[in-house]
Every structure is written in structure tokens, then in C-alpha cells.
Write an enzyme that holds these catalytic residues in place. Structure first.
Site: not given
Length: 431
Positions: A93, A386, A416
Site C-alpha cells: 500500500c 484505496h 502502513c
């Protein structure tokens, strides 16, 4: 973080596609098409010629098996100068931020003056993986001569005909088997983050994103995308202005029967892309651009995935502050990736913990508290969505714009990532 050459990389502009729920408007657009849309919008917005781009650094997580160097495919589809080199990077990510910092480092080393960095992901077009039993059985047929003997041989290898269907894809750690939502659930319990606190945080993310949309804050960074013939998508599709803690509180937990993590306080599966234009400061000013910000410091860290998988930003952020010679209290804006409300609240709690600072950072005092008024001022991944590879570039774009618009000096980013990774970067406005 200017290099030994004395050159400074600057953020000139940033553009992203609207972010939409997976398997909706962008289902027919794969990660390359989404990346092309964002990069094309960036070139148009910046009025930059296709021959001016020297390099593309692209982040992605769900990479297409037949064309994994997404960055190069974007360059070719845009018909950039064939000499424009490109690579694709993945840091889960944090891939979009990784692409941006790699581009900045390359510019500051003197390797290029004009680089597009960003990321994209299309969950809608994630490839379904066949069991290895099927792959091994069919490989001689697929790669060799598909004659009756080969087909019979493959059938023989498949028998008995069990375990031959694709397994359901899930976002799980390879080493522990833990699904990311399960990790967030575990962290919430361990750090005593309540369901109510998570729902309050999620509602605020939606309200702030909705306010940003209503005020036109995102108009500058979003480029419309033609999703299908004649159908254009102009705005994010996941923000819910009318949600609240009461509505969110009625949702059932997803990852544990008595848990607290729900679909409402977690980031949704999303399709989208974001692209950032970086230049050497000298080149940007020579071309008449007004640079918005520079990345004065960045850091990537790892934690034990079996411990607290999503705690990385609590270690990366102090490292970035130390490298920049700054304290958390000096930072104007803080933007944390919202994989889960629980994860953000855990990170914030650890930043304010003297015990965490002593045991994990070797510091005598806590890193500090983050004022909610300067945290994720335009919402975050819970509300906006996302697309894994795009989020970092989206955050860089939004914060660089906000520094200029609100006359602030500094913005701190934290992300994160799977594998127990954490990332952070400090943006500073350029006058």
C-alpha cells in the site's frame, strides 16, 4: 532530502482519477488504462510536452501477469518519447509513495530532470489464480503441442478432480495467513481502541471528504475519466456525506464475531490511479512552473507481521522527523493512510505513548499527540477509497496542494503496508 549534487527535487503538480468502488464504473479499465488516464490528465494540466518526460516510476500491487512493468506500458500508450524509461515498483500500500520518493532520489542524484511518479490499481481486474496442480498439469498443453496424447496426459495429472477450482483471493499475509482486517481487529483489542472511537473516526473521514468535494478542493487534482463509450466519471464515488456514528454503529463486524472492524470503518476495495510530476527545481523554474513542495525527508521501516502488522507508521514517522530535525508539534498537517480506523487510532496512540517511545524507539519521551484539527483534513482512504498502488501519490498530491492553498509550511504523511511495512514522508512548501 537533496542529494550530494545539491539538486532539489520538487513537486510541480499532481492529478488523479476519481476513486470508485471496485466492480462499478471502472470495471472495464485495467490498471494500465487507469494509469494512462491519470498521467494524460497530468500532462494536460501541466501543459507539458510528451517529449519532455524522461522517466516514469510507477507503483502497483495487483500487477497484470502479461505486462507487469505498468509504468513502461503507460509511457508507450501515451506515446511518450521511446527514450522515456520506466519501471514499476511495489511496496504494497506504500507503492505510490515509494514511486514518488524514488523519482525524487533519481532527480537529486542527477539522473533526470522531469519524472512522472504515481501508481494505480484495479481490483476489478485482479487475476484469478489457478491452483498449482492445474498449472503444472496444463503447462505441457499450453506451452507445447496440444495433441491428444498431451491432453490425455494433462487429464491424468488432474485426476482425481479435486482442488482444481480457483481459490477466493484475499488480502492475507503469506507468512502468517492473517487477513489484514484480522490484524486490525487484533490491534484494536490490544491497544483498547473501541468500536465507537472507530466509527467516530470513520464518520469524520466521510464528512471531511464530502466538505472537500463540496468546496471544490479536489477539482484541482481530479481528471475526468471516460469509463465507457460516452460515460464520463468526474468525481469520487465512495464518499457518503450523510453517514454518521449511529449508522456506522449498526454494521456488523466482518473479521470477528464480537469484533469492532466493519465495512464502514475500513477502506473499501477501489479502482483508481494518481500521478505526480516531479522536476529538479532548476528545471521547473526554467520552464516557468511554480513548484509546490519538496520532500525533505522520508523513511521506510519494517515490523514483525506476526506482532502488530499495521504499526509501521508509528516507527517511520519518528524516523522522518529525526532526519528532518523536526518535532511532531512543529508540523502543520498530518495525513495518515486510513487502511482501517482502528489502525490509525493505534498509530496515534503509540505516537503519544512514552512507553512505546522508550521500548520501540529508544526515546525518553513520546513522539507527541496529533491535533485532530490538522489530521486528515480532507478525509482519507476510508471515505475516498484505496486503490493500493495509488494512495501514496494521492496523498502527496492532496497535501502539496493544501500546503499552497492554506499557506501552511509542512505536511507529514504516514502509510502502513502489507508485510509489516511502514512509510512516512515530510513535505515542505516551496515559496
Amino acid at each position: 532530502m537533496s542529494g550530494k549534487t545539491g539538486r532539489r527535487a520538487v513537486i510541480v503538480d499532481g492529478v488523479r482519477t476519481p476513486f470508485v468502488k471496485a466492480f462499478t464504473d471502472f470495471t472495464k479499465l485495467d490498471t494500465i488504462a487507469l494509469g494512462v488516464a491519470a498521467a494524460r490528465g497530468l500532462l494536460q494540466r501541466a501543459n507539458l510536452g510528451r517529449g519532455d518526460v524522461e522517466s516514469i516510476v510507477w507503483g502497483g500491487v495487483i500487477l497484470p501477469g502479461t505486462a507487469p512493468n505498468v509504468g513502461r506500458e503507460i509511457a508507450l500508450d501515451l506515446r511518450l518519447d521511446p527514450a522515456c524509461e520506466a519501471m514499476t515498483v511495489t511496496r504494497a500500500c506504500a507503492s505510490g509513495l515509494q514511486a514518488v520518493t524514488l523519482a525524487a532520489a533519481a532527480i537529486e542524484r542527477g539522473e533526470a530532470d522531469v519524472v512522472i511518479a504515481g501508481g494505480s490499481d484495479s481490483t476489478s481486474n485482479a487475476e484469478i489464480k489457478l491452483p498449482q496442480k492445474v498449472v503444472h498439469a496444463l503447462a505441457p498443453v499450453a506451452l507445447g503441442k496440444a495433441d491428444p496424447k498431451a491432453i490425455l496426459g494433462a487429464m491424468g495429472k488432474l485426476a482425481p478432480f479435486t482442488d482444481i477450482l480457483p481459490t477466493r483471493p484475499k488480502i492475507a499475509e503469506r507468512t502468517t495467513g492473517e487477513v489484514m482486517g484480522e490484524a486490525a481487529e487484533k490491534m484494536a483489542r490490544r491497544n483498547e481502541i473501541s468500536r465507537a472511537a472507530q466509527d467516530v473516526f470513520a464518520a469524520r473521514s466521510h464528512h471531511r471528504a464530502a466538505a472537500a468535494m463540496a468546496s471544490g478542493r479536489f477539482d484541482e487534482e481530479i481528471t475526468p475519466v471516460e469509463a465507457s463509450a460516452g460515460k464520463w466519471v468526474h468525481a469520487d464515488g465512495l464518499v457518503r456525506a450523510d453517514t454518521n456514528e449511529e449508522k456506522l454503529g449498526k454494521l456488523r463486524p466482518v473479521f470477528a464475531k464480537d469484533g469492532t472492524v466493519t465495512a464502514g470503518n475500513a477502506s473499501p476495495l477501489t479502482d483508481g490511479a494518481a500521478a505526480v510530476l516531479l522536476m529538479s527545481e532548476e528545471k521547473a523554474r526554467a520552464l516557468g512552473y511554480r513548484p509546490r513542495a519538496t520532500i525533505s525527508s522520508w523513511a521506510y521501516v519494517g515490523v514483525d507481521p506476526a506482532d502488530q502488522l499495521l504499526m509501521g507508521p508509528a516507527l517511520a514517522i519518528p524516523k522522518v522527523l529525526d532526519r528532518a530535525g523536526r518535532s511532531l508539534g512543529e508540523i502543520d498537517l498530518v495525513d495518515l493512510h486510513e487502511a482501517f480506523a482502528a489502525q490509525v487510532l493505534c498509530v496515534l496512540k503509540m505516537l503519544g505513548s512514552a512507553a512505546f517511545a522508550r521500548e520501540r524507539l529508544g526515546k525518553s519521551a513520546a513522539v507527541g499527540e496529533v491535533d485532530p484539527a490538522r489530521l486528515n483534513v480532507h478525509g482519507g482512504s476510508i471515505a475516498l477509497g484505496h486503490p493500493f498502488g495509488a494512495t501514496g501519490a494521492r496523498m502527496v498530491t492532496t497535501m502539496a496542494n493544501e500546503l499552497v492553498r492554506s499557506d501552511k509550511r509542512t505536511a507529514l504523511l504516514g502509510i502502513c503496508a502489507a508485510g509489516g511495512l511502514g512509510a512516512a514522508a515530510l513535505l515542505e512548501r516551496i515559496d
